[in-house]
Scaffold this motif. Structure first.
Motif, PDB file in Angstrom:
ATOM      1  N   LEU A   1       0.688  -1.611  -0.202  1.00  0.00           N
ATOM      2  CA  LEU A   1       0.284  -0.090  -0.038  1.00  0.00           C
ATOM      3  C   LEU A   1       0.655   0.930   0.103  1.00  0.00           C
ATOM      4  O   LEU A   1       0.674   2.635  -1.369  1.00  0.00           O
ATOM      5  N   PHE A   2       1.983   1.749   1.063  1.00  0.00           N
ATOM      6  CA  PHE A   2       2.851   2.734   0.653  1.00  0.00           C
ATOM      7  C   PHE A   2       4.186   2.521   0.045  1.00  0.00           C
ATOM      8  O   PHE A   2       4.537   3.632   0.291  1.00  0.00           O
ATOM      9  N   ARG A   3       4.142   1.658   0.202  1.00  0.00           N
ATOM     10  CA  ARG A   3       5.713   1.371  -0.539  1.00  0.00           C
ATOM     11  C   ARG A   3       5.670   0.724  -1.851  1.00  0.00           C
ATOM     12  O   ARG A   3       7.178   0.202  -2.084  1.00  0.00           O
ATOM     13  N   GLY A   4       4.343   0.278  -2.145  1.00  0.00           N
ATOM     14  CA  GLY A   4       4.364  -0.122  -3.414  1.00  0.00           C
ATOM     15  C   GLY A   4       4.188   0.117  -4.888  1.00  0.00           C
ATOM     16  O   GLY A   4       5.133   1.386  -5.500  1.00  0.00           O
ATOM     17  N   ALA A   5       3.680  -0.001  -5.979  1.00  0.00           N
ATOM     18  CA  ALA A   5       3.632   0.660  -7.322  1.00  0.00           C
ATOM     19  C   ALA A   5       3.338   2.508  -7.010  1.00  0.00           C
ATOM     20  O   ALA A   5       3.735   2.744  -7.834  1.00  0.00           O
ATOM     21  N   LEU A   6       1.930   2.100  -6.235  1.00  0.00           N
ATOM     22  CA  LEU A   6       1.789   3.840  -5.840  1.00  0.00           C
ATOM     23  C   LEU A   6       3.587   5.020  -5.776  1.00  0.00           C
ATOM     24  O   LEU A   6       3.280   5.845  -6.826  1.00  0.00           O
ATOM     25  N   LEU A   7       3.996   4.420  -4.766  1.00  0.00           N
ATOM     26  CA  LEU A   7       5.651   5.657  -4.276  1.00  0.00           C
ATOM     27  C   LEU A   7       5.942   4.872  -5.803  1.00  0.00           C
ATOM     28  O   LEU A   7       6.670   6.511  -6.036  1.00  0.00           O
ATOM     29  N   TYR A   8       6.444   4.013  -6.924  1.00  0.00           N
ATOM     30  CA  TYR A   8       7.328   4.538  -7.706  1.00  0.00           C
ATOM     31  C   TYR A   8       6.925   4.698  -8.804  1.00  0.00           C
ATOM     32  O   TYR A   8       7.622   5.671  -9.274  1.00  0.00           O
TER      33      TYR A   8
ATOM     34  N   LEU B   1       4.843   7.685  -8.331  1.00  0.00           N
ATOM     35  CA  LEU B   1       4.869   8.700  -7.464  1.00  0.00           C
ATOM     36  C   LEU B   1       6.250   9.465  -8.025  1.00  0.00           C
ATOM     37  O   LEU B   1       6.624  10.333  -8.527  1.00  0.00           O
ATOM     38  N   ILE B   2       8.219   8.136  -7.514  1.00  0.00           N
ATOM     39  CA  ILE B   2       8.634   8.465  -7.824  1.00  0.00           C
ATOM     40  C   ILE B   2       9.175   9.184  -9.349  1.00  0.00           C
ATOM     41  O   ILE B   2       9.650   9.955  -9.793  1.00  0.00           O
ATOM     42  N   GLN B   3       8.442   8.449  -9.846  1.00  0.00           N
ATOM     43  CA  GLN B   3       8.856   8.976 -11.337  1.00  0.00           C
ATOM     44  C   GLN B   3       7.809  10.088 -12.318  1.00  0.00           C
ATOM     45  O   GLN B   3       8.218  10.852 -12.887  1.00  0.00           O
ATOM     46  N   LYS B   4       6.670  10.059 -11.433  1.00  0.00           N
ATOM     47  CA  LYS B   4       6.369  11.602 -11.832  1.00  0.00           C
ATOM     48  C   LYS B   4       7.040  13.344 -11.649  1.00  0.00           C
ATOM     49  O   LYS B   4       7.260  13.956 -12.073  1.00  0.00           O
TER      50      LYS B   4
ATOM     51  N   LYS C   1      12.136  12.743  -3.121  1.00  0.00           N
ATOM     52  CA  LYS C   1      12.111  13.892  -2.592  1.00  0.00           C
ATOM     53  C   LYS C   1      10.711  13.859  -1.774  1.00  0.00           C
ATOM     54  O   LYS C   1      10.305  13.634  -0.836  1.00  0.00           O
ATOM     55  N   LYS C   2      10.275  13.867  -2.881  1.00  0.00           N
ATOM     56  CA  LYS C   2       8.748  14.387  -3.084  1.00  0.00           C
ATOM     57  C   LYS C   2       7.662  13.574  -1.971  1.00  0.00           C
ATOM     58  O   LYS C   2       6.873  13.627  -1.637  1.00  0.00           O
ATOM     59  N   SER C   3       8.138  12.552  -3.376  1.00  0.00           N
ATOM     60  CA  SER C   3       7.109  11.020  -3.164  1.00  0.00           C
ATOM     61  C   SER C   3       6.858  10.835  -1.656  1.00  0.00           C
ATOM     62  O   SER C   3       7.017   9.944  -1.349  1.00  0.00           O
ATOM     63  N   ILE C   4       8.528  10.420  -0.775  1.00  0.00           N
ATOM     64  CA  ILE C   4       8.676   9.664  -0.340  1.00  0.00           C
ATOM     65  C   ILE C   4       8.512  10.773   1.219  1.00  0.00           C
ATOM     66  O   ILE C   4       7.777   9.590   2.246  1.00  0.00           O
ATOM     67  N   LEU C   5       8.495  11.410   1.330  1.00  0.00           N
ATOM     68  CA  LEU C   5       7.809  12.155   2.221  1.00  0.00           C
ATOM     69  C   LEU C   5       5.984  12.111   2.442  1.00  0.00           C
ATOM     70  O   LEU C   5       5.914  12.006   3.001  1.00  0.00           O
ATOM     71  N   ILE C   6       5.431  12.045   1.282  1.00  0.00           N
ATOM     72  CA  ILE C   6       3.967  12.045   0.208  1.00  0.00           C
ATOM     73  C   ILE C   6       3.938  10.337   1.221  1.00  0.00           C
ATOM     74  O   ILE C   6       2.673  10.746   2.395  1.00  0.00           O
TER      75      ILE C   6
ATOM     76  N   VAL D   1      21.082   3.625 -12.153  1.00  0.00           N
ATOM     77  CA  VAL D   1      19.679   4.246 -13.062  1.00  0.00           C
ATOM     78  C   VAL D   1      19.484   3.715 -13.423  1.00  0.00           C
ATOM     79  O   VAL D   1      18.547   2.686 -14.180  1.00  0.00           O
ATOM     80  N   GLN D   2      20.547   2.621 -14.728  1.00  0.00           N
ATOM     81  CA  GLN D   2      20.196   1.563 -15.571  1.00  0.00           C
ATOM     82  C   GLN D   2      19.860   0.175 -15.192  1.00  0.00           C
ATOM     83  O   GLN D   2      19.548  -0.732 -15.907  1.00  0.00           O
ATOM     84  N   GLU D   3      20.141   0.031 -13.961  1.00  0.00           N
ATOM     85  CA  GLU D   3      19.543  -1.366 -13.262  1.00  0.00           C
ATOM     86  C   GLU D   3      17.233  -1.626 -13.363  1.00  0.00           C
ATOM     87  O   GLU D   3      17.099  -1.646 -12.440  1.00  0.00           O
TER      88      GLU D   3
END
Length: 211
Positions: A67-74, A76-79, A83-88, A203-205
């Protein structure tokens, strides 16, 4: 979930589990020292009860991690970046625990719970961002929950492996130290571990690690 490469991910999961399990043991023995109590083995415990509790810990941790560290966080990080995604993610995790801990409406308890669980949520989300995998954060989360709930009988499932015996009432300063050690000090130590002990994945991974 970032399960590739499996060897590296299993090491991260095991390391995370070990770190928080050790921290939890230290916190429980600090509490025993402050309360002049001791931990004794529950003579009524059975392997079936332990397995049931471990399964409950696993399911609850997996649910929260997805819920909190799955697809939604991923996503958010892409968008919006890490930093902002981890805080949210951390803020959402802190608010969620107002309800899971049953403290909603008690402002002081809400503040402490938000700070403690928010800091821990920040650490686990940061672990996800640095490793590009859920498994380090999952290990950190599971290590604490298994040790706290199943080993030291502090969770909602009642008396399990070890029981506290001979507790005395804490003074104000001792009570504050006991309270803050697990809720504030432990998340700070985990954050330091993530900051200085975990290398950021290249990043390349991405194309491989986030399968």
């Amino acid at each position: 979930m970032g399960v590739l490469p499996p060897g590296k991910r299993l090491k991260q999961l095991g390391l995370g589990f070990l770190v928080t399990a050790i921290l939890c043991v230290l916190v429980q023995y600090l509490e025993a020292y402050l309360k002049s109590s001791s931990w004794i083995l529950n003579e009524k415990i059975t392997s079936g009860i332990v397995l049931k509790s471990l399964w409950w810990d696993f399911k609850s941790v997996l649910t929260e991690e997805l819920l909190f560290r799955g697809a939604l966080l991923y996503l958010l990080i892409q968008k919006i970046g890490s930093k902002k995604s981890i805080l949210i993610s951390a803020i959402a995790f802190g608010i969620y625990h107002w309800f899971s801990y049953g403290v909603f409406g008690n402002l002081i308890a809400m503040l402490f719970v938000f700070i403690g669980t928010g800091l821990m949520g920040y650490a686990w989300a940061w672990a996800f961002a640095k490793t590009r995998s859920m498994l380090l954060g999952f290990g950190l989360h599971l290590g604490w929950n298994v040790t706290y709930n199943t080993l030291f009988s502090k969770g909602p499932l009642g008396e399990l492996v070890f029981l506290s015996k001979g507790e005395t009432e804490l003074t104000d300063w001792a009570s504050l130290l006991n309270f803050t050690s697990g809720l504030i000090l432990v998340p700070i130590i985990v954050l330091l571990f993530i900051r200085y002990g975990i290398k950021k994945e290249a990043v390349q991974e991405d194309s491989e690690a986030n399968l």
